[in-house]
Design an enzyme around this catalytic site. Sequence first.
Site, PDB file in Angstrom:
ATOM      1  N   GLY A  70       6.869-105.321 -56.605  1.00 38.96           N
ATOM      2  CA  GLY A  70       7.583-104.913 -55.399  1.00 38.96           C
ATOM      3  C   GLY A  70       6.751-105.080 -54.137  1.00 38.96           C
ATOM      4  N   ASN A 151      12.048 -93.888 -52.435  1.00 41.21           N
ATOM      5  CA  ASN A 151      11.280 -93.528 -53.621  1.00 41.21           C
ATOM      6  C   ASN A 151      10.849 -92.064 -53.637  1.00 41.21           C
ATOM      7  OD1 ASN A 151       9.904 -95.042 -51.414  1.00 41.21           O
ATOM      8  ND2 ASN A 151       8.064 -94.230 -52.384  1.00 41.21           N
ATOM      9  N   GLN A 179      13.745 -99.116 -56.071  1.00 36.40           N
ATOM     10  CA  GLN A 179      14.169 -97.850 -56.691  1.00 36.40           C
ATOM     11  C   GLN A 179      15.631 -97.864 -57.110  1.00 36.40           C
ATOM     12  OE1 GLN A 179      12.547 -95.103 -57.611  1.00 36.40           O
ATOM     13  NE2 GLN A 179      10.544 -95.758 -56.885  1.00 36.40           N
ATOM     14  N   SER A 199      11.083-104.690 -58.823  1.00 40.12           N
ATOM     15  CA  SER A 199       9.845-104.535 -59.575  1.00 40.12           C
ATOM     16  C   SER A 199      10.194-104.047 -60.978  1.00 40.12           C
ATOM     17  CB  SER A 199       8.954-103.508 -58.874  1.00 40.12           C
ATOM     18  OG  SER A 199       7.834-103.229 -59.679  1.00 40.12           O
ATOM     19  N   ALA A 200       9.691-104.758 -62.003  1.00 44.47           N
ATOM     20  CA  ALA A 200      10.112-104.474 -63.376  1.00 44.47           C
ATOM     21  C   ALA A 200       9.689-103.093 -63.878  1.00 44.47           C
ATOM     22  CB  ALA A 200       9.573-105.553 -64.317  1.00 44.47           C
ATOM     23  N   HIS A 201       8.491-102.629 -63.454  1.00 39.32           N
ATOM     24  CA  HIS A 201       7.990-101.388 -64.073  1.00 39.32           C
ATOM     25  C   HIS A 201       8.742-100.142 -63.603  1.00 39.32           C
ATOM     26  CE1 HIS A 201       5.368 -99.423 -60.923  1.00 39.32           C
ATOM     27  NE2 HIS A 201       5.402-100.640 -60.388  1.00 39.32           N
ATOM     28  N   CYS A 325       1.574 -93.130 -53.880  1.00 39.10           N
ATOM     29  CA  CYS A 325       0.651 -94.034 -53.196  1.00 39.10           C
ATOM     30  C   CYS A 325      -0.230 -93.285 -52.217  1.00 39.10           C
ATOM     31  CB  CYS A 325       1.425 -95.111 -52.462  1.00 39.10           C
ATOM     32  SG  CYS A 325       2.647 -95.880 -53.490  1.00 39.10           S
TER      33      CYS A 325
END
Length: 394
Positions: A70, A151, A179, A199-201, A325
């Site tokens: 992402g 998020n 998200q 974003s895959a995760h 983050c």
Amino acid sequence: MRIYLDNSATTRLDDDALAEMMPYFTEKFGNPSSLHAYGREALKAVDEARAEIASLIGAKASEIYFTSGGSESDNWALKGAIYASKAKHKHIVTTAIEHPAIIETCEYLEKKDGVSVSYVPVGKDGRVTPEAVIKAVTPDTTIVSVMFANNEMGAIQPIKEIGAFCREEGILFHTDAVQAMDSQAVDVNELNVDMLSMSAHKFHGPKGIGVLYIRSGVRIDRLIAGGHQERRGRAGTTDTPLIVGMAAALRKAVAHRDEVNARVAKLRDGFVARVLKEIPYVYLNGGMEHRLPNNANFSFGFIEGESILINLDLNGIAVSSGSACSSGSLEPSHVILALGVPEELAHSSIRFSLGRDTTEEEMEYTFKVLKESVEKLRSISPLFNMEKGTGSYV
Ligand SMILES: *Cc1c(COP(=O)(O)O)cnc(C)c1O
């Protein structure tokens, strides 16, 4: 007991996705750019994954560009659009609550390239209005970037309406949908987006792989120079296993979306109602109406979010305070502040992000531990002992 309520930070890799990935780490290790049989075997898997991801978001396979995740997709969309523009004055319209991958890219472009940026504010519910975004657009606007869902407090933004305006005006429109992929229907045509990050995760895929969807005809500069991978859009040897895992995870997420949403929202709603009812001086951050089904974010008067987090962790419960983050920094979250929450309460915010495996027993136990932790922390808080009973706080 170990309870994971931090699914907005990352999710557990899906078992079936892992199984599909495994052969591409071992015997099917070829480079998809190679012309021999090893390469062709890997390329076939990448082509299939690309076509599948495209079809799941209403795109064409040629519009799917694999990235490292992402953050890279967000950086690429903004920097790529700005550096491709020949205009003298460049301007970005975004929001005050974006992920750092967008905010810090904007700050970089402001400092290094003299780009001007408008950060559209949100209401108490955590949403921008399409009108406010439209009002921020000027004749210099190069790109509009508004996240699909936040998020930290889960607010879902009016992407379709903003997209319709941008389409009409011929302005590039990007959305960070990282998200949203798990729980929301995402169709790039219905949403009128030109670019979209994923974003895959964040949907039970592997870490380190993402996509930037780029509508055909949209021209942006590339960020990573080198080989000719990804239609010359992004250099670097193609990561076959991660790409295969991403497609498998998204297929599963989409197939079970409605059923998972209903189950997770019910658990979340019960938890929110109980916390608000049974714990005093607690505030829900963001509105309930347009909110991701798995998100609950509260501020607790008189105590630090970090202390609650540590207490929950000691009891095996994983949550986050502020955004993952920025934890480790003492700055309160820019997202919670943007809701108009006072600074002390922004410091005490905690995010619970449920997942498809979350159970009723887990939420029951979490509530019990949370209530006890808050009581314990307040009993040693001088501020609380001074102010309680007056009811004057906030
Ligand atoms: C997690 C996240 C990102 C970053 O994605 P990575 O793949 O971890 O780089 C970007 N935007 C949002 C909204 C996110 O939640």
